[in-house]
Design an enzyme around this catalytic site. Structure first.
Site, PDB file in Angstrom:
ATOM      1  N   GLY A 191       0.841  -1.211   0.000  1.00 13.72           N
ATOM      2  CA  GLY A 191       0.000   0.000   0.000  1.00 13.72           C
ATOM      3  C   GLY A 191       0.865   1.245   0.000  1.00 13.72           C
ATOM      4  N   HIS A 192       1.855   1.283   0.893  1.00 15.78           N
ATOM      5  CA  HIS A 192       2.779   2.419   0.926  1.00 15.78           C
ATOM      6  C   HIS A 192       3.513   2.560  -0.411  1.00 15.78           C
ATOM      7  CE1 HIS A 192       2.806   1.211   5.354  1.00 15.78           C
ATOM      8  NE2 HIS A 192       2.371   2.446   5.393  1.00 15.78           N
TER       9      HIS A 192
END
Ligand code: AMP
Length: 292
Positions: free
Chosen positions: A36-37
């Site tokens: 996600g990051h």
């Protein structure tokens, strides 16, 4: 890739990059990086010449010290992931670097911080907004990228940037999920195998609401009942909130939905009956679009 520990050094580098006509994209994180990051890093890469990622577990946004102690830390792996993703600078300040010992200044946003996570976690958004302000002043980015996973946080940051007139573009990245639908979160590593399995009810509840909307349901109450029913299927999940709200103002949705509406859920995944262990709080959300 440079690892920078001090605000003054980061500011000098920002000035240099800017004077050379290069744009900076900042991805603020608390570390324990996951896909996600890294999707936010990709988004920044598409938009700016330099991608900077900050790693700082911000003490002022934790309302519960136990929650902060349990927050995972994987610094060396994070640095490797950043190098592979082509991050140019990792800003990883120590706690003393971001807060003066006698710090008395806060940045706070009013009504939009009150519901949802703001109601559940007193002082949380004051901590978030203060650290985001400090990170923007430290990195002087042209663009800052945040995930829709923390939908309220994104709305609050947009509000703050408009209200204070920050010269930065706020960009949103979509929620990245595991193959089975669970939204990626640094906190997922704290779920035991059974809690991990049961945590799927979050996205299943969102899916159920989306299907109901697609089938013509527009009544808020009926949608929320459906969501609570789905989450109730997991005995270890305790609902913190499940609410329908305007995606921008976060005001409560009307009884009949007639426009795009945020469905936001938070649950506590409890340890097995009577056992000692960590409770893990998970959030998820979806913007529902009623049929016209
Ligand atoms: P955190 O390290 O949890 O504070 O998150 C740092 C940034 O990554 C925030 O902007 C989050 O919204 C974003 N983020 C966290 N999880 C996800 C995800 N599953 N998909 C997309 N963005 C995410």
């Amino acid at each position: 890739m440079r690892v920078i520990r001090h605000v003054a050094e980061l500011q000098q580098l920002a000035d240099r990059e800017r004077s050379l006509g290069r744009s900076i994209g900042l991805v603020p994180t608390m570390g324990a990086l996951h896909a996600g990051h890294l999707s936010l890093v990709e988004e920044a890469r598409r938009r700016t010449d330099r991608v900077w990622l900050s790693i700082f577990v911000n003490p002022t946004q934790f309302d519960d010290p136990k929650d902060m102690d349990a927050y995972p830390s994987t610094f060396e792996a994070d640095l490797r992931a950043c190098r592979e993703a082509g991050v140019d600078v990792v800003f990883a300040p120590g706690p003393d670097e971001m807060y003066e010992p006698n710090s008395q200044t806060w940045v706070d946003v009013d009504t939009i911080t009150r519901p949802l996570c703001g109601a559940a976690r007193p002082g949380h958004f004051r901590g978030v907004i203060t650290i985001v302000t400090k990170l923007l002043l430290a990195a002087k980015p042209h663009v800052a990228v945040f995930g829709e996973k923390d939908f309220q946080q994104l709305a609050v940051i947009r509000r703050m940037v408009r209200d204070l007139g920050f010269d930065v573009e706020i960009v949103a990245g979509p929620i990245v999920r595991e193959a089975d639908g669970l939204a990626l979160s640094s906190r997922n590593v704290n779920l035991d195998a059974e809690a991990r399995r049961q945590a799927l009810v979050l996205c299943q509840a969102l899916d159920a609401a989306e299907r109901a909307i697609a089938a013509g349901e527009t009544r808020s109450e009926a949608l929320l009942q459906l969501v609570k029913l789905e989450i109730g299927k997991a005995p270890r999940a305790e609902i913190d909130y499940a609410e329908l709200r305007d995606p921008e103002s976060l005001e409560a949705a009307p009884p009949e939905l007639d426009r795009a509406t945020l469905l936001a859920v938070a649950v506590f995944m409890r340890p097995p009956g009577g056992a000692a262990g960590t409770t893990v709080r998970l959030i998820d959300n979806r913007v529902l679009r009623p049929q016209q």
